[in-house]
Design an enzyme around this catalytic site. Structure first.
Site, PDB file in Angstrom:
ATOM      1  N   SER A   1      45.153  40.405  38.801  1.00 16.50           N
ATOM      2  CA  SER A   1      44.258  39.535  38.053  1.00 16.50           C
ATOM      3  C   SER A   1      43.238  40.360  37.290  1.00 16.50           C
ATOM      4  CB  SER A   1      43.519  38.581  39.004  1.00 16.50           C
ATOM      5  OG  SER A   1      42.524  37.844  38.318  1.00 16.50           O
TER       6      SER A   1
ATOM      7  N   TYR B   1      39.347  36.572  46.713  1.00 16.29           N
ATOM      8  CA  TYR B   1      40.523  36.625  45.843  1.00 16.29           C
ATOM      9  C   TYR B   1      40.488  37.891  44.986  1.00 16.29           C
ATOM     10  CZ  TYR B   1      43.589  35.510  41.903  1.00 16.29           C
ATOM     11  OH  TYR B   1      44.559  35.561  40.933  1.00 16.29           O
TER      12      TYR B   1
END
Length: 271
Positions: A166, A179
């Site tokens: 990400s 995350y």
């Protein structure tokens, strides 16, 4: 957006004007029953690859992807396999099934499976249970898949490992620290893995999308939050899964041989 790769089976009928750079190579794409993983699977199939669609729970969605790719084909080119990527035995079984289903060895591993926290909590508000859940899939799962993938692909004479991470791992925005940390851990691991695989003919890279219009992105977000993300992107829109898939397709093919140990951020300039 209309499904970009809906007629992937056409390569069995005609090859004129087509680029089948992955013809007959075998790819495992984890988390590919929907979202970015599904778009990646469809794109790799459009390049001629044989596919293993991995899913964790929704067999209907996975079988829909299988039907979409196999439709019109003279012989099946894709199968669906249920496996929890955080379980080493299930990942081993995933590769065993792929090797049994296709005559060629696994050449490509794309680890796309992942989970997030919908509410973007601060570190101090994140529960230990949520932290463990996120790291179990995103970090532990990636580790297990990379470990198994490196050993299997090595036996087949080379190939590529691609982990979806990400762009959040580079922006360090407040919220969803667990995350972000899980994806940053994968990026560090893959950079090291690429060096450890010296001499094997295997490359290892990360593709790190920015905000992508998937169910996982929209879940739990208010309209104002989505609008803020769009306003901050130089392209003035959310990314689409089909923006990510061709980058993975490039890394999976021979043209990317000199790209190794890299993190490619696919985010429209958002970061």
């Amino acid at each position: 957006m209309a499904e970009k790769y809906e007629n992937v089976a056409v390569h069995e009928q005609t090859t004129e004007g087509q680029n089948f750079s992955l013809l007959d190579r075998v790819a495992i794409v984890t988390g590919s029953s929907r979202g970015i993983g599904k778009a990646i699977a469809l794109h790799l199939a459009s390049l001629g690859a044989k596919l293993v669609i991995n899913y964790s729970s929704n067999s209907t969605q996975a079988n829909d992807v299988v039907s979409q790719i196999n439709s019109g084909s003279n012989s099946p080119r894709v199968i669906a396999v249920k496996a929890n990527i955080s379980d080493p035995d299930e990942v081993k079984s995933l590769f065993d099934t792929a090797e049994s289903a296709f005559p060629s060895p696994v050449n490509i591993l794309v680890n796309s499976a992942g989970v997030a926290n919908a509410k973007y909590p601060t570190v101090s508000n994140t529960t230990v249970e949520d932290f463990d859940r996120i790291f179990s899939v995103n970090a532990r799962g990636a580790f297990i898949c990379c470990k198994e993938g490196a050993n299997r692909i090595k036996r087949g004479g080379g190939g590529t490992i691609i982990c979806l991470t990400s762009s959040a791992a580079a922006s360090f925005r407040p919220g969803n620290g667990a995350y972000t940390a899980s994806k940053a851990a994968v990026e560090a691991m893959v950079k090291i893995l690429a060096k450890e695989l010296k001499g094997t003919g295997i490359t290892a890279n990360c593709v790190a999308p920015g905000p992508i219009a998937t169910d996982m992105f929209f879940y739990g977000k208010m309209e104002e939050m989505v609008k803020k993300v769009i306003d901050e992107c130089p392209q003035g829109r959310l990314g689409q899964s089909e923006d990510v898939a061709p980058v993975v397709g490039f890394l999976a093919g021979d043209a990317s041989e000199w790209v190794n140990g890299q993190i490619i951020r696919v985010n429209g300039g958002y970061i």
